[in-house]
Enzyme design. Sequence first.
Site, PDB file in Angstrom:
ATOM      1  N   TYR A 118     -12.766  -6.336   3.042  1.00  0.00           N
ATOM      2  CA  TYR A 118     -13.260  -5.084   2.475  1.00  0.00           C
ATOM      3  C   TYR A 118     -14.146  -5.214   1.246  1.00  0.00           C
ATOM      4  O   TYR A 118     -14.737  -4.245   0.815  1.00  0.00           O
ATOM      5  CB  TYR A 118     -12.065  -4.165   2.183  1.00  0.00           C
ATOM      6  CG  TYR A 118     -11.397  -3.729   3.467  1.00  0.00           C
ATOM      7  CD1 TYR A 118     -11.952  -2.754   4.269  1.00  0.00           C
ATOM      8  CD2 TYR A 118     -10.221  -4.348   3.905  1.00  0.00           C
ATOM      9  CE1 TYR A 118     -11.362  -2.373   5.464  1.00  0.00           C
ATOM     10  CE2 TYR A 118      -9.621  -3.975   5.100  1.00  0.00           C
ATOM     11  CZ  TYR A 118     -10.196  -2.984   5.871  1.00  0.00           C
ATOM     12  OH  TYR A 118      -9.614  -2.620   7.052  1.00  0.00           O
ATOM     13  N   PHE A 175       0.267   2.705   2.953  1.00  0.00           N
ATOM     14  CA  PHE A 175      -0.161   3.808   3.831  1.00  0.00           C
ATOM     15  C   PHE A 175      -1.100   3.295   4.897  1.00  0.00           C
ATOM     16  O   PHE A 175      -1.611   2.203   4.822  1.00  0.00           O
ATOM     17  CB  PHE A 175      -0.816   4.929   3.015  1.00  0.00           C
ATOM     18  CG  PHE A 175      -1.953   4.477   2.140  1.00  0.00           C
ATOM     19  CD1 PHE A 175      -3.254   4.471   2.628  1.00  0.00           C
ATOM     20  CD2 PHE A 175      -1.738   4.053   0.834  1.00  0.00           C
ATOM     21  CE1 PHE A 175      -4.314   4.052   1.839  1.00  0.00           C
ATOM     22  CE2 PHE A 175      -2.796   3.639   0.029  1.00  0.00           C
ATOM     23  CZ  PHE A 175      -4.073   3.640   0.521  1.00  0.00           C
TER      24      PHE A 175
END
Length: 414
Positions: free
Chosen positions: A124, A414
């Site tokens: 990322y 999450f």
Amino acid sequence: MSVDVRTVTESDFPGWLLALQTGFLRPPRVPEELVADRLANSDLARTRGAFDRDRIVATFRSFRQEVSTVGGGSLTADAITQVTVSPTHRRQGLLSRMMATDLAAAKERGDAIATLIAAEYPIYGRFGFGPASWSTEWSVDVRRAGLDPRRSGRPEGGGRIDLTDAEEIRKIGPEVHRRLAGVRAGVTDRTTRGWELGTGLGYQIDSWTEPFYAVYRSESGEVEGFVAYTADDKWDDAKQPVNTATVRDLIAVTPAAERALWHYLCSVDWITTVRSGYRAPDDPLPLLLPDPRAAKTLTYVDMLWVRVLDVVRVLESRTYPVEGSLVLDLRDADGLAGGRYRLDASPAGASCVRTTESADLAFDIAELGTLAFGDESAVRLARLGRAEELTPGAGVRADLLFRTPLRPFSPDIF
């Protein structure tokens, strides 16, 4: 044939879940209960898939999130999750296409940052994300810790620990969690659904084992912390208990609560090992033990990744311990948040504006994600070649402004 990237419809959703299961190496099946549960809790307008003819071969979803900043403020985030690319379609740019669409929408929507928990570290950074918080897990050898088993389960200072149940945790937990966000940066909000899933309600993908729950109350009766933990059932050949207590959730908002809850866990009969679960790297756990070496580090790993979308809001949302100014030259290959900014900060507040002044520090936008929450050192980034110090001493000035007494902590995945 070309692969089409678009939002999914309700009829697409079972196929999207199948691709998600495949990408995460879970059994490739999607029970009706799973489809119904996930569909009811997903915003299809922010759920994307890559379609190769009639099969979904990549998944991507985002949702609204609040993230605490230094000093107790918060930022609205585009939380990215459930990102997969099927093994048959890797290295075809599908993630890049989905990410570009989502970040552009987040910028248009006015989100200050994007966040994610990275399954793999190298992915990322190229999209402008940087690790903003890290987590540590310890394994405590209770027998070597040096605690007096006759006393360690009883809190000092007049507080008390009570066993409780999931229903009470769902009532008292949210306020304790909000208080944690007031003293730690990097805490992501926990929704009602998050509390329900974390206490056994709703559809559980993995088998559910009901944990034990304990609450710490101060002498005045105020709830200042709680813990959820499970225990195994193991005995050695000499008929001695060698059980492990594994922490699922521990939130404490005062030093007294931290001390009491950790000492309580280390005092439970038959427990010889305590696994802490993910904690802030500066959690006091080891030093709460007479012998800190009894707490062995199991992991030290990146947790919350942040992609800055609005530099002004990010830098003005937090507090600063000293007065100072910096001009930052931020490079952003995707053109979402780059430029030159002047930060004027003090304990009374901060102002951040675009400027044409000469820069003091220059770095990629990903590095701002690591600095803004107080967990990284600009001096270290410069030594690594990830920041360029254009004014002598600018790195030290940046560290005086950005570093925080408590490291960021992100307790929720999450």
